[in-house]
Each structure stands twice: as C-alpha cells, then as structure tokens.
Write a protein that holds these residues in place. Sequence first.
Motif, short mmCIF file in Angstrom:
data_model
loop_
_atom_site.label_atom_id
_atom_site.label_comp_id
_atom_site.label_asym_id
_atom_site.label_seq_id
_atom_site.Cartn_x
_atom_site.Cartn_y
_atom_site.Cartn_z
N ARG A 20 36.65 31.43 35.45
CA ARG A 20 35.62 30.42 35.30
C ARG A 20 35.33 29.71 36.62
NH1 ARG A 20 36.51 26.81 29.96
NH2 ARG A 20 34.66 25.83 30.87
N ARG A 21 36.30 29.69 37.51
CA ARG A 21 36.11 29.07 38.82
C ARG A 21 35.53 30.04 39.84
NH1 ARG A 21 35.50 23.77 38.72
NH2 ARG A 21 37.32 22.62 38.00
N GLY A 22 35.20 31.24 39.42
CA GLY A 22 34.60 32.20 40.34
C GLY A 22 35.59 33.02 41.14
N VAL A 23 36.88 32.98 40.76
CA VAL A 23 37.90 33.76 41.45
C VAL A 23 37.84 35.21 40.95
CG1 VAL A 23 40.39 34.07 41.80
CG2 VAL A 23 39.40 31.77 41.75
N LYS A 24 37.87 36.15 41.87
CA LYS A 24 38.00 37.56 41.50
C LYS A 24 39.44 37.78 41.05
CE LYS A 24 37.52 42.27 43.27
NZ LYS A 24 37.24 43.12 44.47
N THR A 25 39.61 38.04 39.76
CA THR A 25 40.95 37.98 39.15
C THR A 25 41.39 39.34 38.62
OG1 THR A 25 40.48 35.70 38.47
CG2 THR A 25 42.38 36.80 37.45
N VAL A 26 42.59 39.74 39.04
CA VAL A 26 43.24 40.93 38.50
C VAL A 26 44.49 40.46 37.76
CG1 VAL A 26 44.38 43.12 39.01
CG2 VAL A 26 42.43 42.37 40.40
N LEU A 27 44.65 40.90 36.51
CA LEU A 27 45.84 40.58 35.73
C LEU A 27 46.58 41.87 35.43
CD1 LEU A 27 46.30 38.11 32.81
CD2 LEU A 27 47.04 40.48 32.53
N ILE A 28 47.87 41.91 35.76
CA ILE A 28 48.68 43.09 35.48
C ILE A 28 49.75 42.77 34.45
CG2 ILE A 28 48.25 44.16 37.71
CD1 ILE A 28 51.06 43.24 38.58
N GLU A 29 50.02 43.73 33.58
CA GLU A 29 51.04 43.60 32.55
C GLU A 29 51.88 44.88 32.55
OE1 GLU A 29 53.69 43.10 30.09
OE2 GLU A 29 52.36 41.36 30.26
N SER A 55 45.75 41.70 20.75
CA SER A 55 45.68 42.15 22.15
C SER A 55 44.29 42.68 22.47
CB SER A 55 46.72 43.24 22.41
OG SER A 55 48.04 42.77 22.24
N ASP A 56 43.75 43.51 21.57
CA ASP A 56 42.41 44.08 21.79
C ASP A 56 41.36 42.98 21.92
OD1 ASP A 56 43.59 46.57 21.55
OD2 ASP A 56 42.89 46.93 19.50
N TYR A 57 41.46 41.97 21.05
CA TYR A 57 40.49 40.87 21.06
C TYR A 57 40.47 40.19 22.43
CZ TYR A 57 38.12 36.53 19.74
OH TYR A 57 37.25 35.48 19.66
N PHE A 58 41.66 39.85 22.94
CA PHE A 58 41.71 39.08 24.18
C PHE A 58 41.48 39.96 25.41
CE2 PHE A 58 43.51 35.97 21.31
CZ PHE A 58 42.83 34.84 21.74
N ARG A 59 41.82 41.24 25.33
CA ARG A 59 41.48 42.13 26.43
C ARG A 59 39.96 42.22 26.58
NH1 ARG A 59 42.90 46.41 24.28
NH2 ARG A 59 45.13 46.34 24.83
N ASP A 60 39.29 42.41 25.46
CA ASP A 60 37.82 42.48 25.50
C ASP A 60 37.21 41.16 25.99
OD1 ASP A 60 37.98 45.06 24.53
OD2 ASP A 60 37.47 44.53 22.46
N LEU A 61 37.78 40.05 25.55
CA LEU A 61 37.27 38.74 25.95
C LEU A 61 37.36 38.56 27.46
CD1 LEU A 61 36.30 35.85 25.12
CD2 LEU A 61 38.73 35.22 25.00
N HIS A 62 38.52 38.89 28.02
CA HIS A 62 38.70 38.69 29.46
C HIS A 62 37.86 39.65 30.27
CE1 HIS A 62 41.88 35.63 29.97
NE2 HIS A 62 42.14 35.93 28.71
N ARG A 63 37.77 40.88 29.83
CA ARG A 63 36.95 41.83 30.58
C ARG A 63 35.48 41.43 30.56
NH1 ARG A 63 40.14 47.48 28.97
NH2 ARG A 63 41.75 47.26 30.59
N ALA A 64 35.06 40.82 29.45
CA ALA A 64 33.67 40.35 29.37
C ALA A 64 33.40 39.23 30.36
CB ALA A 64 33.36 39.88 27.95
N HIS A 65 34.46 38.54 30.79
CA HIS A 65 34.32 37.46 31.77
C HIS A 65 34.71 37.92 33.18
CE1 HIS A 65 34.10 34.93 28.14
NE2 HIS A 65 33.54 34.03 28.92
N GLY A 66 34.83 39.22 33.35
CA GLY A 66 35.04 39.75 34.69
C GLY A 66 36.47 39.91 35.14
N VAL A 67 37.45 39.63 34.28
CA VAL A 67 38.85 39.79 34.66
C VAL A 67 39.22 41.28 34.60
CG1 VAL A 67 41.25 39.22 34.12
CG2 VAL A 67 39.46 37.49 33.87
N ASP A 68 39.85 41.76 35.65
CA ASP A 68 40.30 43.15 35.73
C ASP A 68 41.71 43.22 35.15
OD1 ASP A 68 41.08 45.70 36.39
OD2 ASP A 68 40.72 45.50 38.55
N ILE A 69 41.83 43.64 33.90
CA ILE A 69 43.13 43.71 33.23
C ILE A 69 43.68 45.13 33.37
CG2 ILE A 69 44.30 43.69 31.00
CD1 ILE A 69 42.72 41.31 30.21
N ARG A 70 44.90 45.23 33.87
CA ARG A 70 45.57 46.52 34.05
C ARG A 70 46.91 46.49 33.33
NH1 ARG A 70 44.16 48.08 40.38
NH2 ARG A 70 42.10 47.04 40.43
#
Length: 412
Positions: A173-182, A197-212
Amino acid sequence: MRDAASTSDEKTVVIGAGQSGFSFCARLRELGYLGDITLIGDEHHAPYQRPPLSKAYLLGDISLDRLLLRPSEFYPDQRIELKTDMRATGIEPDNKTVTFGNGTRLSYDKLILATGSTPRTLPPGLSGGLDGIYYMRSIADADAIAPEFRSGRCGLVVGGGYIGLEAAAVAARRGVKTVLIEAAERILQRVACSQTSDYFRDLHRAHGVDIRENVGLEALHGKNGSVSSATLSDGTLLDIDFVIAGIGILPNADLAAAAGLDCENGITVDATCTTSDPDILAIGDCACFPRNGVQLRLESVGNAIDQGQLAASTVMGSDEPYRAKPWFWSDQYDTKLQIAGLSTGFDSIIVRQGKEASCSHWYFAGDDLLAVDAMNDPRAYMVAKRLIEAGKSPPAHAVSDINLDLKDLLKA
C-alpha cells in the motif's frame, strides 16, 4: 473468593507490561484487592496495543497515544505503580524476590509472569549482522521499519504467516515493490486450510505482492553494512533495500526456567494459571496451559485478556479454571479476517460464499465444528463463535446452504 480486606498488606509484582499484565492489574483492582500492585515493563512506553503495530500504526492511520491501553493518569488513580525501562534478571522464589538489571530488588507475595514472547530471528550466519533487517513486535520495531516504506523501494518479507502478510500488505500500500517468500508449500500452512491460503494469496497478488512459496532464504548480501540483495533457495538473486522477517515467535520463559519453574513450550501452568510455584502465576503468550487434556499456548489478544482476568481471580482466592475461547483477527488491505476456535485436527472444510467479497471457511472434524475463518463476513464469525463456545455443531449441509440465514443455526 476470599475477603479482599485480607490482602491489604500484600505485594503483587507483575513482570511484563503488555496486554496480559495490564489486564491482570486492572481486574485485580476491580475485584477489590487492597495491597500494592507493581507493574513492570522493559519498554519505555506504558502498556499499549500490539496488533495495530503491523497495520494501522505502520500505515500512519493511528498515533502513538491511540495505541495506549489507558491514559497515564489511570495508573496512579488505580494505585498501580507502573515502572518502565526495567528488565527483570532473576527470581529468587525461596525469599520471594525479583532482581532487575538496574540493581533494583523487589519483594512479592504473589508474582505474575506476563513476559510475552520474542520474534524468532534469522540465523546470525545468514543475516551477517547487516542493517536493514527488521522484526515486528514493538513500537520501536514499527518506528524503525516505517522509513523504509517508501514508493520505489524493494522489500523482502520472509515468512507467510499473518505477521508477514500484514507487513507485506502495508508495504504494498505504501508503493514498495514487495516479494514475500514462504519455505513451506503454501502461505499460512501452519495455521489455516488451503482454501484460506488461496484466498490470501490471490488477494496479495492482486495488490502486486510477488508471493513465492516453497522457497527459502539462502543468504543476505550487503553494501556499506546494509542489506542490498538476497539469494533464495531456488537460486534467484533479488536486489532489495530491506528485509522483514516474520518467522514466528518464542515464549519468554528463560527467567522462569532459571528460577526452577516447570517450563515446556513456555511456562507450564495449571487451569488457574498457577505455575509449579504456588505463589507465581504466568499469563499470556508465555503461558502453556491445559486444554482438552493437552498443554498449549495461545498467541492472541483475547487469550492475554482472559488469562489476565482469570489470574486476578486466582490471586483473590478463586479456583475457577481457565476455559479458553480462542479468537483471532487480521487486517490486510480492505479484508478483515476473523477466526473463531482452533482448527487443529480438522478433516473437512465447508466453504460458504457470502455477499460480494465475503466468504467463510468452516472446519469440521467428523460432525464436530472446530473453527471458522471469516473474510469480511462478521455474521458468519459471530454465529460460529457462539456455536463453538456453546459446544454446538450444525450439520455441514446447513452451513453450505447459502439460502439459509446463519442465525437459524443458533436455534437448533
């Protein structure tokens, strides 16, 4: 409950000025305790709320004064002596004394350990002593992270639990290019079903977070003493400006263990929050208590409040057992997740779609309802919470019927 007047000459010392320590002190006075109450914290601030730190406070939506559980005048008004910037270094149960790093020694009749928990840290060999690596537990942590959250920065979040996801949401939300690893196969694997997990993965990816997922952290590299890049377990090299690690917490039990108290996964207590020493109680994140035949810890505000209040009753002579009513929440973007119950042992999930973007995931073990994850669905949460606390389990087919008014489940 014994006559409160009999406590007039007693001294109660509380180590830990978080939610549980505060709740204990406030409740003890409400119950008529007339003795001395000393509340001791190792931070500079008076007791405050922690959940907003990784959400509204980090976003700048609320100020420091709104984090405080009570204004400063509350403590003298209630005859609670609040001492901050003091760290306990030892307990001497035989002579009922606590020692502190500044040389202070305090005697007690009852000692309450509300020592909380500490974030797990990255291995020293991996972090390399670099600057720009952060954890989220205190006001100081949030204040240190906030300047990093600027548009155009690149941040790496390590850990796909709720703390990591909340931090990623604020960063995005602050405009940071964000990568999250698990490192596990999916985010929230330890605490939630795959549907959540699916719900929140989709939510974050829709906001530009790169989830790996299924990707760990191999090494961090730096320039001029600060982190500048990260090598992931799949060989990827990322250029980054900072790291936030949300890889779990550890109960602060070292003080209790050194004093000879029973400790395993925290400080072991019985159903009245009493430790192996009858004059020492433990509450909140640090306390491991009995529930349904097993010992467990609950890391939640609700547990901290309820245990603090129960322990106050114990000090006043009650032998009422603690009956945990687990509930949790998380705010990410415009989604409020509310959780009722504990999902451990579930074998099936019922997905109930609500209106617009709301939905809920109902955890069953056989025919027994264990827990519910409700996303923007407060009605589902409240109904499920009441059902679980009453020990009632609705038929799975009824839960899945979107034409059924959920409140009808309470009538059965």
